[in-house]
Design a protein around this motif. Structure first.
Motif, mmCIF file in Angstrom:
data_model
loop_
_atom_site.group_PDB
_atom_site.id
_atom_site.type_symbol
_atom_site.label_atom_id
_atom_site.label_comp_id
_atom_site.label_asym_id
_atom_site.label_seq_id
_atom_site.Cartn_x
_atom_site.Cartn_y
_atom_site.Cartn_z
ATOM 1 N N ARG A 346 -28.711 48.249 -4.475
ATOM 2 C CA ARG A 346 -29.349 47.864 -5.826
ATOM 3 C C ARG A 346 -28.983 46.290 -6.280
ATOM 4 N N VAL A 347 -29.469 45.385 -5.425
ATOM 5 C CA VAL A 347 -29.270 44.068 -5.831
ATOM 6 C C VAL A 347 -29.901 43.441 -7.378
ATOM 7 N N PRO A 348 -29.245 42.928 -8.118
ATOM 8 C CA PRO A 348 -29.743 42.664 -9.450
ATOM 9 C C PRO A 348 -31.004 41.411 -8.921
ATOM 10 N N LEU A 349 -32.043 41.466 -9.587
ATOM 11 C CA LEU A 349 -33.183 40.506 -9.299
ATOM 12 C C LEU A 349 -33.492 39.683 -10.409
ATOM 13 N N LYS A 350 -33.362 40.136 -11.480
ATOM 14 C CA LYS A 350 -33.363 39.360 -12.641
ATOM 15 C C LYS A 350 -32.016 39.135 -13.156
ATOM 16 N N ILE A 351 -31.650 37.665 -13.347
ATOM 17 C CA ILE A 351 -30.437 37.283 -13.680
ATOM 18 C C ILE A 351 -30.064 36.662 -15.194
ATOM 19 N N ASP A 352 -29.206 37.292 -15.805
ATOM 20 C CA ASP A 352 -28.968 36.628 -17.201
ATOM 21 C C ASP A 352 -27.922 35.492 -17.128
ATOM 22 N N HIS A 353 -26.968 35.314 -16.260
ATOM 23 C CA HIS A 353 -26.267 34.226 -16.191
ATOM 24 C C HIS A 353 -25.864 33.738 -14.901
ATOM 25 N N ASN A 354 -26.260 32.505 -14.739
ATOM 26 C CA ASN A 354 -26.315 31.754 -13.461
ATOM 27 C C ASN A 354 -25.054 30.678 -13.385
ATOM 28 N N LEU A 355 -24.039 31.140 -12.554
ATOM 29 C CA LEU A 355 -22.798 30.518 -12.871
ATOM 30 C C LEU A 355 -22.402 29.707 -11.587
ATOM 31 N N LEU A 356 -21.687 28.563 -11.652
ATOM 32 C CA LEU A 356 -21.331 27.810 -10.623
ATOM 33 C C LEU A 356 -19.841 27.478 -10.821
ATOM 34 N N PHE A 357 -18.772 28.210 -9.959
ATOM 35 C CA PHE A 357 -17.698 27.998 -10.302
ATOM 36 C C PHE A 357 -17.164 27.377 -8.809
ATOM 37 N N THR A 358 -16.340 25.974 -8.935
ATOM 38 C CA THR A 358 -15.831 25.452 -8.048
ATOM 39 C C THR A 358 -14.293 25.938 -7.797
ATOM 40 N N VAL A 359 -13.962 26.184 -6.653
ATOM 41 C CA VAL A 359 -12.646 26.832 -6.254
ATOM 42 C C VAL A 359 -11.674 25.852 -5.569
ATOM 43 N N SER A 360 -10.711 25.276 -6.246
ATOM 44 C CA SER A 360 -9.959 24.074 -5.871
ATOM 45 C C SER A 360 -8.308 24.127 -5.677
ATOM 46 N N LEU A 361 -7.805 23.021 -5.234
ATOM 47 C CA LEU A 361 -6.524 22.830 -5.515
ATOM 48 C C LEU A 361 -6.452 21.613 -6.289
ATOM 49 N N GLY A 362 -5.257 21.310 -6.744
ATOM 50 C CA GLY A 362 -5.428 19.901 -7.558
ATOM 51 C C GLY A 362 -3.626 19.741 -7.582
ATOM 52 N N ILE A 363 -3.347 18.539 -8.275
ATOM 53 C CA ILE A 363 -1.972 18.191 -8.474
ATOM 54 C C ILE A 363 -1.753 17.930 -9.989
ATOM 55 N N ASN A 364 -0.722 18.358 -10.607
ATOM 56 C CA ASN A 364 -0.408 17.996 -12.066
ATOM 57 C C ASN A 364 0.764 17.356 -12.009
ATOM 58 N N PRO A 365 1.358 16.669 -13.122
ATOM 59 C CA PRO A 365 2.688 16.049 -13.167
ATOM 60 C C PRO A 365 3.559 17.261 -13.346
ATOM 61 N N CYS A 366 4.961 16.779 -12.876
ATOM 62 C CA CYS A 366 6.138 17.710 -12.971
ATOM 63 C C CYS A 366 7.473 16.941 -12.751
ATOM 64 N N ALA A 367 7.944 16.687 -13.851
ATOM 65 C CA ALA A 367 8.989 15.708 -13.786
ATOM 66 C C ALA A 367 10.560 16.349 -13.134
ATOM 67 N N THR A 368 10.470 17.485 -12.939
ATOM 68 C CA THR A 368 11.354 18.218 -12.163
ATOM 69 C C THR A 368 11.246 18.536 -10.909
ATOM 70 N N CYS A 369 9.762 18.149 -10.296
ATOM 71 C CA CYS A 369 9.681 18.857 -8.809
ATOM 72 C C CYS A 369 9.949 17.260 -8.016
ATOM 73 N N VAL A 370 9.817 17.814 -6.545
ATOM 74 C CA VAL A 370 10.369 16.834 -5.735
ATOM 75 C C VAL A 370 9.468 15.349 -5.710
ATOM 76 N N ASN A 371 8.147 15.500 -5.737
ATOM 77 C CA ASN A 371 7.532 14.147 -6.031
ATOM 78 C C ASN A 371 6.836 13.866 -7.395
ATOM 79 N N ASN A 372 7.681 14.435 -8.355
ATOM 80 C CA ASN A 372 7.389 14.343 -10.050
ATOM 81 C C ASN A 372 6.087 14.857 -9.848
ATOM 82 N N SER A 373 5.566 15.818 -8.853
ATOM 83 C CA SER A 373 4.004 16.369 -9.165
ATOM 84 C C SER A 373 4.218 17.890 -8.568
ATOM 85 N N ARG A 374 3.145 18.697 -9.018
ATOM 86 C CA ARG A 374 3.424 20.027 -8.357
ATOM 87 C C ARG A 374 1.792 20.290 -7.899
ATOM 88 N N VAL A 375 1.825 21.049 -6.742
ATOM 89 C CA VAL A 375 0.481 21.480 -6.464
ATOM 90 C C VAL A 375 0.050 22.726 -7.214
#
Length: 556
Positions: A346-375
């Protein structure tokens, strides 16, 4: 290994009911306890259910109600997820800590109470907090209703096959060290088949699982990938496998000598024992088509025909290359819903919400981490922050300040997702949910990116099955790609791989009120924040509304 006959007697004892009874209540008790386990010639304490690794199999029939009393005897907070169970209106029993419940604290008890409405096939259960699911997992086998046959030749015997990973170190120490450093965790030391790696370099005495079979029989193998972080190939030397089900949903049968199975997924195959005698290698090895460190050790077991001498040389098989993407794609592309009159798609044919989600890695600051950043990891550039009380409680009791419902339906910036990446790899942190009206329909395109590296992400959606209507390489093209969607018999499942450097499109109907977690089933990516949740509002009347919480719901 216990003989098949004993297993079948136990299965029948658990599941043969008077013909007049439509459904029944099944009671299980899960004691969470530490148990010393020896693998790879070294011993460590592991967290188990009832001292077993893998944990006990739950047997039930379609429409049965299952009550599992979980008693926590260890130092860790614990919660158990019943992976793939729809949990219609019973989100309180779904299990992910801080999403649908506060965890079960040391010394505390919680009874999971859920009904297997309209479901049959192989699912599984696992811890859903920290990295405890490394050893806290087991099978959930849902047999058809009495008198209802399988839509494929009836097997003579059935066997659960659980694939997993093993670390010599304490897995909690492994992830804690990674979070402290901001880097990736150490890979596992071995893979296992039903808890055993088989002989490996440095530990030739390590035993492997032995599957006793008789000539001329058909065996239903219920295969589960319970590994934390690795997709796997699975083969049996000298034998073809017929795929008949994935994620507890029937498929059009097809033959293959190799299956590909991602963490969180289940695959049922028929095995015909056509040889007169012999021993045949059963093997599981890693599939990884990105430049990422993995555990390269192959887990081995033995298919042992009755009457075969123990001195008989085992027939070997060669495993695919680690990066055998064409083989993996061929397997995935062969999967189709059965789409019969009794089991329609029973595949939905009429769509109410059309979504696009990127799935990714990234790098954020981290003062106590090895490279001052964390994955970190993210969906649409949002790294999910876990709340201090469960989202479902906040939703049901209308508690302010726990989450917002402004999760973006599209990436904040459109660019060549699989090409040259932006120089800024930072993400934003937030506890953001996406709100859906009851019974609304969703098309969700999951798009991998090349941020740090492209990688295959097995995405699991709690509370729903969905149809995989399309997949492809590169960036999703909104003009061209939907024209190629399969809206007739797409495979239906609860966990789907987003190909490295590509996209997957799924469709589902939001017919289950509550808060439903969606995350990558590579445990390290979940830990890093590749997760979000849908909040589905109540519909009309009690049958379309979330039930109130049970009185023993754990407190934070």
């Amino acid at each position: 290994m216990a003989a098949f006959g004993i297993r079948i007697v136990l299965l029948l004892a658990a599941c043969l009911l008077p013909l007049s009874v439509e459904a029944m209540v099944r009671h299980y008790k899960f004691n969470v306890v530490l148990k010393n386990a020896t693998r790879l010639c070294s011993t460590k304490p592991i967290v188990t259910i009832n001292g077993k690794f893998p944990g006990p199999t739950i047997y039930a029939r379609e429409d049965d109600t299952v009550l599992v009393k979980v008693v926590n005897h260890v130092k860790y907070n614990v919660s158990i997820h019943w992976h793939g169970v729809r949990q219609l209106r019973t989100g309180w029993a779904d299990g992910p800590a801080y999403i649908t419940q506060c965890p079960i604290q040391p010394g505390q008890v919680y009874v999971y109470n859920f009904t297997l409405t309209g479901q049959r096939g192989t699912l599984w259960w696992h811890a859903h907090i920290l990295w405890l699911r490394a050893t806290l997992h087991g099978a959930l086998v849902i047999l058809p209703k009495l008198g209802v046959p399988y839509p494929f030749p009836k097997p003579n015997m059935e066997q659960v096959i659980i694939l997993s990973e093993w670390w010599k170190s304490d897995t909690e120490a492994v992830i804690n060290e990674a979070l402290k450093s901001g880097l990736a965790p150490n890979v596992s030391d071995a893979h296992t088949i039903n808890g055993l790696p088989g002989p490996v370099q440095g530990c030739a005495s390590q035993e492997g699982f032995k599957l006793d079979v008789q000539q001329g029989n058909t065996y239903l193998l219920r295969i589960i990938n319970a590994a934390l972080n690795e997709e796997l190939f699975f083969k049996i030397a000298g034998h073809e496998l017929t795929v008949v089900e994935v994620d507890a949903l029937y498929t059009k049968p097809f033959k293959t000598d190799t299956i590909v199975i991602a963490p969180g997924q289940t695959t049922n195959v028929l095995l015909s024992t056509k040889h007169a005698a012999g021993k045949y290698l059963v093997a599981a090895s890693t599939f990884m088509d990105a430049p990422i460190a993995v555990d390269n050790k192959t887990a081995t077991a033995t298919l042992h025909y009755s009457g075969t001498l123990s001195s008989t040389v085992t027939t070997l098989t060669s495993m695919p290359a680690k990066n055998a993407t064409p083989l993996a794609n061929s397997f995935t592309d062969s999967l189709r819903s059965l789409n019969s009159r009794k089991y329609p798609a029973r595949v939905p044919l009429k769509i109410d919400h059309n979504l696009l989600f990127t799935v990714s890695l990234g790098i954020n600051p981290c003062a106590t981490c090895v490279n001052n950043s964390r994955v970190v990891a993210d969906i649409n550039n949002v790294t999910f922050v876990m709340p201090k009380i469960s989202l479902l409680q906040a939703h049901f009791f209308k508690i302010k300040g726990v989450f917002t419902d402004d999760f973006p339906g599209n990436p904040p910036v459109f660019y060549n997702f699989t090409g040259t990446q932006p120089s800024n790899l930072n993400t934003i942190n937030g506890t953001k949910l996406y709100r859906l009206a009851y019974n609304s329909t969703v098309q969700l395109v999951l798009q991998d990116t090349g941020m740090i590296t492209p990688e295959n992400h097995p995405i699991h959606l709690h509370g729903f099955n969905f149809f995989v209507v399309g997949r492809g390489q590169g960036n999703f093209n909104t003009g061209k790609d939907p024209k190629k969607f399969n809206l007739v018999d797409p495979v239906e499942r609860n966990t789907v791989g987003v190909p490295a450097g590509g996209w997957t499109a799924i469709r589902f109907r939001a017919d289950n009120p509550g808060v439903w977690f969606m995350h990558c089933h590579l445990e390290i990516h979940t830990t890093w924040g590749l997760k979000m949740a849908f909040v589905v509002d109540n519909g009309k009347g009690p049958n379309e509304s979330l039930l109130p919480p049970p009185s023993d719901l754990p407190k934070c």
